[in-house]
Design an enzyme around this catalytic site. Structure first.
Site, PDB file in Angstrom:
ATOM      1  N   LEU A  35     -12.928   7.005  -4.595  1.00  0.00           N
ATOM      2  CA  LEU A  35     -12.120   7.245  -5.797  1.00  0.00           C
ATOM      3  C   LEU A  35     -10.883   8.073  -5.464  1.00  0.00           C
ATOM      4  O   LEU A  35     -10.671   9.164  -6.002  1.00  0.00           O
ATOM      5  CB  LEU A  35     -12.953   7.895  -6.916  1.00  0.00           C
ATOM      6  CG  LEU A  35     -14.115   7.043  -7.459  1.00  0.00           C
ATOM      7  CD1 LEU A  35     -14.856   7.778  -8.575  1.00  0.00           C
ATOM      8  CD2 LEU A  35     -13.610   5.691  -7.977  1.00  0.00           C
ATOM      9  N   THR A  36     -10.081   7.553  -4.545  1.00  0.00           N
ATOM     10  CA  THR A  36      -8.770   8.158  -4.275  1.00  0.00           C
ATOM     11  C   THR A  36      -7.881   7.840  -5.483  1.00  0.00           C
ATOM     12  O   THR A  36      -8.347   7.236  -6.455  1.00  0.00           O
ATOM     13  CB  THR A  36      -8.121   7.523  -3.023  1.00  0.00           C
ATOM     14  OG1 THR A  36      -7.817   6.148  -3.333  1.00  0.00           O
ATOM     15  CG2 THR A  36      -9.044   7.595  -1.815  1.00  0.00           C
ATOM     16  N   ASP A  59     -17.170   8.726   1.006  1.00  0.00           N
ATOM     17  CA  ASP A  59     -16.080   8.452   1.946  1.00  0.00           C
ATOM     18  C   ASP A  59     -16.626   7.676   3.146  1.00  0.00           C
ATOM     19  O   ASP A  59     -17.576   8.147   3.793  1.00  0.00           O
ATOM     20  CB  ASP A  59     -15.512   9.818   2.386  1.00  0.00           C
ATOM     21  CG  ASP A  59     -14.283   9.705   3.253  1.00  0.00           C
ATOM     22  OD1 ASP A  59     -14.111   8.674   3.942  1.00  0.00           O
ATOM     23  OD2 ASP A  59     -13.494  10.655   3.256  1.00  0.00           O
ATOM     24  N   ILE A  60     -16.024   6.549   3.485  1.00  0.00           N
ATOM     25  CA  ILE A  60     -16.532   5.752   4.613  1.00  0.00           C
ATOM     26  C   ILE A  60     -16.370   6.477   5.952  1.00  0.00           C
ATOM     27  O   ILE A  60     -17.011   6.096   6.924  1.00  0.00           O
ATOM     28  CB  ILE A  60     -15.880   4.343   4.704  1.00  0.00           C
ATOM     29  CG1 ILE A  60     -14.354   4.439   4.849  1.00  0.00           C
ATOM     30  CG2 ILE A  60     -16.262   3.466   3.525  1.00  0.00           C
ATOM     31  CD1 ILE A  60     -13.705   3.134   5.307  1.00  0.00           C
ATOM     32  N   ALA A  83      -9.748   1.260   2.000  1.00  0.00           N
ATOM     33  CA  ALA A  83      -8.588   1.522   2.859  1.00  0.00           C
ATOM     34  C   ALA A  83      -7.526   2.269   2.067  1.00  0.00           C
ATOM     35  O   ALA A  83      -7.510   2.233   0.840  1.00  0.00           O
ATOM     36  CB  ALA A  83      -7.992   0.205   3.360  1.00  0.00           C
ATOM     37  N   THR A 125      -5.509  -7.878   7.040  1.00  0.00           N
ATOM     38  CA  THR A 125      -4.262  -8.280   6.383  1.00  0.00           C
ATOM     39  C   THR A 125      -3.362  -9.059   7.339  1.00  0.00           C
ATOM     40  O   THR A 125      -3.406  -8.849   8.568  1.00  0.00           O
ATOM     41  CB  THR A 125      -3.516  -7.017   5.882  1.00  0.00           C
ATOM     42  OG1 THR A 125      -2.178  -7.368   5.548  1.00  0.00           O
ATOM     43  CG2 THR A 125      -3.439  -5.934   6.960  1.00  0.00           C
ATOM     44  N   ASP A 126      -2.503  -9.900   6.780  1.00  0.00           N
ATOM     45  CA  ASP A 126      -1.539 -10.626   7.616  1.00  0.00           C
ATOM     46  C   ASP A 126      -0.512  -9.681   8.238  1.00  0.00           C
ATOM     47  O   ASP A 126       0.178 -10.036   9.191  1.00  0.00           O
ATOM     48  CB  ASP A 126      -0.830 -11.736   6.807  1.00  0.00           C
ATOM     49  CG  ASP A 126      -0.050 -11.228   5.602  1.00  0.00           C
ATOM     50  OD1 ASP A 126      -0.058 -10.011   5.337  1.00  0.00           O
ATOM     51  OD2 ASP A 126       0.573 -12.060   4.909  1.00  0.00           O
ATOM     52  N   GLU A 127      -0.427  -8.448   7.698  1.00  0.00           N
ATOM     53  CA  GLU A 127       0.576  -7.508   8.232  1.00  0.00           C
ATOM     54  C   GLU A 127       0.293  -7.129   9.682  1.00  0.00           C
ATOM     55  O   GLU A 127       1.169  -6.606  10.366  1.00  0.00           O
ATOM     56  CB  GLU A 127       0.649  -6.247   7.368  1.00  0.00           C
ATOM     57  CG  GLU A 127       1.197  -6.539   5.992  1.00  0.00           C
ATOM     58  CD  GLU A 127       1.711  -5.309   5.262  1.00  0.00           C
ATOM     59  OE1 GLU A 127       2.012  -4.292   5.909  1.00  0.00           O
ATOM     60  OE2 GLU A 127       1.823  -5.392   4.027  1.00  0.00           O
ATOM     61  N   TYR A 153       0.679   1.826   8.260  1.00  0.00           N
ATOM     62  CA  TYR A 153      -0.421   1.118   7.577  1.00  0.00           C
ATOM     63  C   TYR A 153      -0.890  -0.071   8.408  1.00  0.00           C
ATOM     64  O   TYR A 153      -2.079  -0.213   8.707  1.00  0.00           O
ATOM     65  CB  TYR A 153       0.034   0.644   6.183  1.00  0.00           C
ATOM     66  CG  TYR A 153      -0.842  -0.466   5.621  1.00  0.00           C
ATOM     67  CD1 TYR A 153      -2.142  -0.200   5.203  1.00  0.00           C
ATOM     68  CD2 TYR A 153      -0.373  -1.784   5.544  1.00  0.00           C
ATOM     69  CE1 TYR A 153      -2.959  -1.218   4.719  1.00  0.00           C
ATOM     70  CE2 TYR A 153      -1.184  -2.796   5.058  1.00  0.00           C
ATOM     71  CZ  TYR A 153      -2.463  -2.516   4.649  1.00  0.00           C
ATOM     72  OH  TYR A 153      -3.268  -3.527   4.177  1.00  0.00           O
ATOM     73  N   LYS A 157      -4.498  -0.902  10.334  1.00  0.00           N
ATOM     74  CA  LYS A 157      -5.337  -2.084  10.070  1.00  0.00           C
ATOM     75  C   LYS A 157      -5.538  -2.886  11.368  1.00  0.00           C
ATOM     76  O   LYS A 157      -6.617  -3.415  11.614  1.00  0.00           O
ATOM     77  CB  LYS A 157      -4.692  -2.973   9.003  1.00  0.00           C
ATOM     78  CG  LYS A 157      -4.624  -2.379   7.606  1.00  0.00           C
ATOM     79  CD  LYS A 157      -5.981  -2.130   6.974  1.00  0.00           C
ATOM     80  CE  LYS A 157      -6.696  -3.398   6.569  1.00  0.00           C
ATOM     81  NZ  LYS A 157      -7.969  -3.101   5.850  1.00  0.00           N
ATOM     82  N   ARG A 276      13.117  -0.118   2.618  1.00  0.00           N
ATOM     83  CA  ARG A 276      11.931   0.482   3.252  1.00  0.00           C
ATOM     84  C   ARG A 276      12.200   0.547   4.759  1.00  0.00           C
ATOM     85  O   ARG A 276      12.607  -0.474   5.343  1.00  0.00           O
ATOM     86  CB  ARG A 276      10.744  -0.427   2.945  1.00  0.00           C
ATOM     87  CG  ARG A 276       9.472  -0.094   3.674  1.00  0.00           C
ATOM     88  CD  ARG A 276       8.390  -1.147   3.394  1.00  0.00           C
ATOM     89  NE  ARG A 276       7.743  -0.937   2.118  1.00  0.00           N
ATOM     90  CZ  ARG A 276       6.837  -1.771   1.611  1.00  0.00           C
ATOM     91  NH1 ARG A 276       6.489  -2.868   2.253  1.00  0.00           N
ATOM     92  NH2 ARG A 276       6.258  -1.509   0.450  1.00  0.00           N
TER      93      ARG A 276
END
Ligand code: NAD
Ligand code: DAU
Length: 343
Positions: A35-36, A59-60, A83, A125-127, A153, A157, A276
């Site tokens: 719950l961030t 927290d994981i 994440a 993610t595709d990122e 980020y 990942k 950005r």
């Protein structure tokens, strides 16, 4: 079947909880979430009283807590959505991205090794592939495209993906990884482009578009992401990576203009603001593997999905107005105050 879904109070994890409980009414779902700022129990309200659903706050990256949880609950499968997910926040403060996205993934997989698991699925993610040039629309990310992350980020990942693949090779942990393009749909936190534009346009507020608005994203309605993960969990091959995307490429400016048209708001609300740093130019997924191997196809086109999404934001104002009235205000002023003033 007992599935541990981490990050289930967030956007995609929350949609996945609803999807799985609907499709498999006899599955037991454990939802773990820290719950961030991005986690919201309102998203899970419709299932809180379901006897097959249990919410746990945690927290994981907290090893002791995670081991205790696995020892008590012994899940059959883990789907890790938990994440830190926002690129702009990772540029401001990368530390928590490493802790949650890298260390947290390692802790979860250690628990899987210690207590046994049928499947650990990493939602990636595709990122992680970096970006594609705007002038080469013929290029797409395949599962063989080299990892080439741009932001803190995406680097976090990508690191997590490498760790997952190492646990498969070294310990034979039964893992799968999915790399999806940009999602949109219900319960999307309004720091991200589409919900930010919808909620601000409804209030006739200025709409910040980074740079020239020509960057391209490949949009997928969130339910189609859920159906793909469901297939990978049940039919995907261990150790494999599956790309997920539906060939719905749009420039950011096209997306913003589509939303304005749908809402009947003027394009004069658009403000081009400072870009950005390190902004990825284009993402585009080649989903051939998941289609050929698992028969997955998206059900929703961008034109349908954006209409459904706008309708959801109109029908569920309480969900997002509650968010906008809290600490989000400080976040927005910090991230956009100067940029909008200079635009
Ligand atoms: P989100 O930010 O909306 O939700 C993340 C959730 O994780 C929140 O509920 C948060 O409270 C929880 N969380 C954060 N740190 C945690 C921790 N240490 N322990 C337990 N819970 C924690 O994110 P999202 O957009 O729903 O993304 C979910 C996953 O999908 C992420 O792994 C993201 O990288 C991936 N992904 C997102 C997209 C997208 O377009 N949003 C596309 C592809 C992949
Ligand atoms: O591709 C998958 C990724 O998509 C996920 O891994 C991330 O978790 C998710 O946040 C998303 O990342 P993006 O950076 O692509 O999403 P975002 O909504 O932040 O931005 C989408 C595009 O819109 C991007 O080119 C930046 C631009 N943008 C974004 C915001 C918030 C703007 O022009 N103005 C804005 O105010």
């Amino acid at each position: 079947m007992k599935i541990l879904i981490t990050g289930g109070a967030g956007f995609i994890g929350g949609n996945f909880v609803h999807y799985i409980l609907n499709k498999y009414p006899d599955y037991k779902i454990l939802c773990l979430d820290k719950l961030t700022y991005a986690g919201n129990l309102e998203t899970l309200k419709p299932v809180m009283d379901n006897p097959n659903f249990k919410f746990i706050k945690g927290d994981i990256s907290d090893r002791e807590f995670i081991y205790e949880l696995f020892s008590e609950e012994k899940p059959d499968m883990v789907v890790n959505f938990a994440a830190e997910s926002h690129v702009d926040r990772s540029i401001e403060d990368p530390g928590i991205f490493l802790k949650t996205n890298v260390i947290g993934t390692g802790v979860l997989m250690d628990a899987c090794r210690k207590f046994g698991i049928k499947r650990y699925h990493q939602v990636s993610t595709d990122e992680v592939y970096g970006d594609l040039p705007l002038e080469r629309p013929d290029l797409f990310f395949t599962e063989e495209t080299p990892i080439h992350a741009s932001s803190p980020y995406s680097a976090s990942k990508a690191s997590a993906d490498l760790l997952v693949q190492a646990y498969y090779r070294t310990y034979k942990l039964p893992v799968t990884i999915s790399r999806c393009s940009n999602n949109y749909g219900p319960y999307h936190f309004p720091e991200k482009l589409i919900p930010l534009i919808i909620t601000r346009a409804l209030a006739d507020e200025e709409l910040p578009v980074y740079g020239t608005g020509e960057n391209v994203r490949d949009w997928l309605y969130v339910e189609d992401h859920c159906s793909a993960i469901d297939l990978i969990l049940h039919k995907g091959r261990e150790g494999e990576v599956y790309n997920i995307g539906g060939h719905n490429e749009r420039t950011n400016l096209q997306v913003v203009k589509t939303i304005l048209k749908e809402l009947g708001k003027p394009e004069s609300l658009i403000r081009f603001v400072a870009d950005r740093p390190g902004h990825d130019r284009r993402y585009a997924i080649d989903p051939t593997k998941i289609h050929n191997e698992l028969g997955w196809l998206p059900a929703t086109t961008f034109d349908e999905g954006i209409k459904k999404t706008i309708k959801w934001y109109l029908d569920n104002r309480e969900w997002w107005q509650h968010i906008l009235s809290g600490e989000y205000k400080d976040y927005f002023n910090k991230m956009y105050g100067n940029r909008l003033a200079e635009s």
